[in-house]
Design an enzyme around this catalytic site. Structure first.
Site, mmCIF file in Angstrom:
data_model
loop_
_atom_site.group_PDB
_atom_site.id
_atom_site.type_symbol
_atom_site.label_atom_id
_atom_site.label_comp_id
_atom_site.label_asym_id
_atom_site.label_seq_id
_atom_site.Cartn_x
_atom_site.Cartn_y
_atom_site.Cartn_z
ATOM 1 N N LYS A 94 0.849 -1.185 0.000
ATOM 2 C CA LYS A 94 0.000 0.000 0.000
ATOM 3 C C LYS A 94 0.891 1.244 0.000
ATOM 4 O O LYS A 94 2.084 1.159 0.240
ATOM 5 C CB LYS A 94 -0.912 0.006 1.234
ATOM 6 N N GLU A 103 -2.753 5.145 7.119
ATOM 7 C CA GLU A 103 -3.519 3.922 6.828
ATOM 8 C C GLU A 103 -3.116 2.804 7.793
ATOM 9 O O GLU A 103 -3.969 2.072 8.318
ATOM 10 C CB GLU A 103 -3.265 3.484 5.384
#
Ligand code: 5RP
Length: 218
Positions: A94, A103
């Site tokens: 990611k 995140e």
């Protein structure tokens, strides 16, 4: 269906994962933008959202969805986010959008991580997508030397500053056959804030969109 339509299909399927009256963890990216737009349609049935980026916060606020911080709560039932790559064990790369640190923080507070992807993101081995790492600016040169020793080719993401005021280095050419091991080793490099491997805290559920529909894998 084009890729964006597949992203939207995966994103809208995630609405069924949301618990009534709960706080929703919200990731970042073009797939998540579809999720936020869908979430707006059920905003009266949730308490609010914890966001992983300034961009997602703006979009949530534009839809009138109340924003909550992690200081206000001690857990989130469900976190919904996309990925740049996900393997069959639900480890992910990611950070393509540069929001990896927030995140990872929000994901750490979540009971369930629901990953929403179009089918192109599912891979046998992570690493074709360059691995993003968020770096404290003064450590840039030293971190690049360390990353080269890992066998990758680090490249500074030009003109990009994260929501936390840091830099992103994208590491090309890594064949990641041990995602947890590499995540652990990268965590030891001084000057790296966060690396984009989500292996120790991978996804729990994958909503994978193909032309013939969305498959729920868990
Ligand atoms: C942002 C991310 C995104 O989840 C990832 O880049 C996927 O983005 P998109 O949904 O636009 O394909 O990690 O930091």
């Amino acid at each position: 269906m084009n890729q964006d339509e597949l992203k939207k299909a995966a994103a809208l399927a995630a609405l069924a994962e949301i618990e009534e009256g709960s706080i929703v963890g919200v990731g970042t990216g073009s797939t998540v933008n579809h999720f936020i737009d869908g979430l707006a349609g059920m905003r009266d049935r949730i308490r609010g959202a914890v966001s992983s980026s300034e961009a997602s916060s703006r979009r949530l606020a534009d839809h009138g969805i109340p924003l909550v911080t992690l200081d206000d709560i001690d857990h989130i039932p469900v976190y919904v986010d996309g990925a740049d790559e996900i393997d069959h064990g639900f480890c992910m790369i990611k950070g393509g959008g540069g929001a990896l640190t927030r995140e990872k923080i929000v994901a750490a507070v979540a009971r369930r991580f629901v990953c929403i992807c179009d089918a192109s993101k599912l891979v046998d081995t992570l690493g074709r997508f360059p691995l993003p790492v968020e770096v404290i600016p003064m450590a840039r040169a030293q971190v690049m030397r360390e990353l080269t020793a890992f066998g990758g080719t680090p490249k500074l993401r030009e003109g990009f500053v994260t929501d936390n005021g840091n830099l992103i280095i994208d590491v090309h050419g890594l064949a990641i056959d041990d995602p947890k091991g590499l995540e652990t080793r990268l965590n030891q490099i001084v000057g790296i804030v966060t690396n984009g491997l989500f292996a120790h805290r991978g996804a729990d559920v994958l909503l994978l969109a193909r032309a013939d529909g969305v498959t729920r894998l868990a």
